[in-house]
Design a protein around this motif. Structure first.
Motif, short mmCIF file in Angstrom:
data_model
loop_
_atom_site.label_atom_id
_atom_site.label_comp_id
_atom_site.label_asym_id
_atom_site.label_seq_id
_atom_site.Cartn_x
_atom_site.Cartn_y
_atom_site.Cartn_z
N TYR A 87 0.77 -1.34 0.21
CA TYR A 87 -0.02 0.00 -0.01
C TYR A 87 0.98 1.42 0.11
O TYR A 87 1.79 1.36 0.88
CB TYR A 87 -0.96 0.04 1.29
CG TYR A 87 -2.04 -1.09 1.06
CD1 TYR A 87 -3.24 -1.09 0.73
CD2 TYR A 87 -1.54 -2.53 1.55
CE1 TYR A 87 -4.05 -2.15 0.42
CE2 TYR A 87 -2.24 -3.43 1.46
CZ TYR A 87 -3.69 -3.43 0.87
OH TYR A 87 -4.60 -4.36 0.87
N HIS A 88 0.89 1.87 -1.14
CA HIS A 88 1.78 3.11 -1.40
C HIS A 88 1.03 4.43 -1.58
O HIS A 88 -0.02 4.25 -2.16
CB HIS A 88 2.60 2.89 -2.70
CG HIS A 88 3.34 3.71 -3.30
ND1 HIS A 88 4.27 4.61 -2.43
CD2 HIS A 88 3.10 4.35 -4.69
CE1 HIS A 88 4.82 5.35 -3.47
NE2 HIS A 88 4.25 5.28 -4.53
N SER A 96 6.77 5.18 1.78
CA SER A 96 6.51 3.72 1.07
C SER A 96 7.18 3.94 -0.29
O SER A 96 7.58 2.97 -1.00
CB SER A 96 5.05 3.53 0.79
OG SER A 96 4.53 4.62 0.31
N SER A 97 7.61 5.28 -0.57
CA SER A 97 8.41 5.58 -1.82
C SER A 97 9.88 4.64 -1.75
O SER A 97 10.36 4.01 -2.65
CB SER A 97 8.80 6.86 -2.21
OG SER A 97 7.30 7.45 -2.51
N ASN A 149 -6.56 0.80 3.06
CA ASN A 149 -5.48 0.63 3.50
C ASN A 149 -5.56 0.12 4.78
O ASN A 149 -6.03 0.46 5.70
CB ASN A 149 -4.62 2.26 3.69
CG ASN A 149 -3.29 1.99 4.21
OD1 ASN A 149 -2.84 0.86 4.72
ND2 ASN A 149 -2.72 3.03 4.63
N PRO A 150 -4.88 -1.14 5.20
CA PRO A 150 -5.01 -1.85 6.30
C PRO A 150 -4.28 -1.22 7.52
O PRO A 150 -4.20 -1.96 8.36
CB PRO A 150 -4.93 -3.31 5.87
CG PRO A 150 -3.85 -3.32 4.54
CD PRO A 150 -4.41 -2.17 4.08
N LEU A 204 2.80 -3.43 4.06
CA LEU A 204 3.21 -4.71 3.16
C LEU A 204 2.21 -5.85 3.55
O LEU A 204 2.57 -6.36 4.64
CB LEU A 204 4.45 -5.06 3.22
CG LEU A 204 4.82 -6.00 2.21
CD1 LEU A 204 4.69 -5.89 0.62
CD2 LEU A 204 6.28 -6.48 2.19
N ASP A 205 1.35 -6.32 2.63
CA ASP A 205 0.86 -7.49 3.42
C ASP A 205 1.33 -8.95 2.52
O ASP A 205 1.66 -8.76 1.41
CB ASP A 205 -0.86 -7.64 2.55
CG ASP A 205 -1.39 -8.65 2.96
OD1 ASP A 205 -1.15 -9.66 3.24
OD2 ASP A 205 -2.87 -8.59 2.59
N THR A 206 2.16 -9.49 3.49
CA THR A 206 2.81 -10.55 2.72
C THR A 206 2.16 -11.68 2.49
O THR A 206 2.61 -12.72 1.92
CB THR A 206 3.72 -10.97 3.89
OG1 THR A 206 3.15 -11.59 5.02
CG2 THR A 206 4.70 -9.69 4.46
#
Length: 206
Positions: free
Chosen positions: A4-5, A11-12, A47-48, A57-59
Motif C-alpha cells: 500500500y503506497h 513507502s516510496s 489501507n489496512p 506490506l501485506d505478505t
C-alpha cells in the motif's frame, strides 16, 4: 504480496528498493491516500495500516507496517548477498544496526528538528541530536562511499531517502552530501521519483 503506497512518502523507499532488486513484479501496488495529506484528513479505507499510514506490506501471512522491517524483509527475500548481507556474513550485525538506527534514532531526531521545537533534556538524552546523528553518519561515510562499505545496500535506501526528499535536513558535511547525491542519482531512484510525480499529477487532476 501487496504494497500500500502513497507517492512521495515513506513507502516510496520500498518501491525504490524493489526497483533496485529487480523485483517490482513480485509485489502488487495499491495506491492509497494517507491521513496526513492536505487532500483529506480521513484514512483511506482500502489501507489496512492501523494508523492510516504507509508503507503497509501485506505478505499474505500478515501485514508489516514499519519501514525498516519491510526493507529488511524484502532485501533478504530478493537480495540476500547483494543488497543485504547473508545471515552468516560478519557484516550482518552492522547492517541490521543501520536498519534499526533509522527508525530508532534518525526519524525521531529529524522529526523533532523539522518541527522547530526545542528538544527536552529527556529527548536528547534518549535520542541525542542532529549533530550527534551527523557525527555518526560522517564517521562512516568518510571511510567509504556507502554505509556498508564500497557497495550500495538496502540500508542506504532506508537512510538516504529522507535527506534526498528534504535536502535542507542534510547535515552540512561533505561526505554525507556526496553520499546523498550518489544515492539520488541511482537509476532506480530516478525511475521511482518520476513515477511518483506522475501519480501525484493524476491525483491532483482527479
Amino acid at each position: 504480496m501487496k504494497l500500500y503506497h502513497c507517492p512521495n512518502t515513506r513507502s516510496s523507499r520500498v518501491l525504490w528498493l524493489l526497483e533496485e532488486l529487480n523485483a517490482r513484479d513480485k509485489v502488487a501496488v495499491e495506491t492509497v491516500t494517507i491521513a496526513s495529506e492536505p487532500r483529506g484528513t480521513l484514512a483511506d479505507p482500502r489501507n489496512p495500516h492501523p494508523e492510516g499510514k504507509v508503507p503497509c506490506l501485506d505478505t499474505g501471512a500478515g501485514e508489516m507496517t514499519e519501514s525498516g522491517a519491510i526493507i529488511g524483509y524484502l532485501a533478504d527475500l530478493h537480495g540476500a548477498g547483494t543488497l543485504a548481507p547473508h545471515p552468516d556474513d560478519p557484516q550482518r550485525g552492522v547492517y541490521l544496526n543501520w536498519l534499526h538506527y533509522s527508525g530508532g534514532v534518525m526519524e525521531p531526531v529529524l522529526t523533532q528538528t523539522f518541527g522547530g521545537q526545542p528538544a527536552s533534556e529527556l529527548f536528547t538524552t534518549t535520542f541525542r541530536d542532529t549533530e550527534a546523528m551527523a557525527d555518526r553518519l560522517d564517521a562512516t561515510l568518510t571511510q567509504h562511499p556507502y554505509l556498508m562499505g564500497d557497495d550500495f545496500t538496502a540500508a542506504d535506501v532506508l537512510i538516504a531517502a529522507p535527506f534526498i526528499w528534504f535536502a535542507a535536513m542534510t547535515p552540512d558535511r561533505s561526505a554525507i552530501k556526496d553520499w546523498v547525491t550518489r544515492c539520488a542519482k541511482r537509476p532506480a531512484f530516478v525511475k521511482i521519483s518520476e513515477e511518483d510525480q506522475a501519480l501525484m499529477a493524476m491525483q491532483t487532476r482527479g
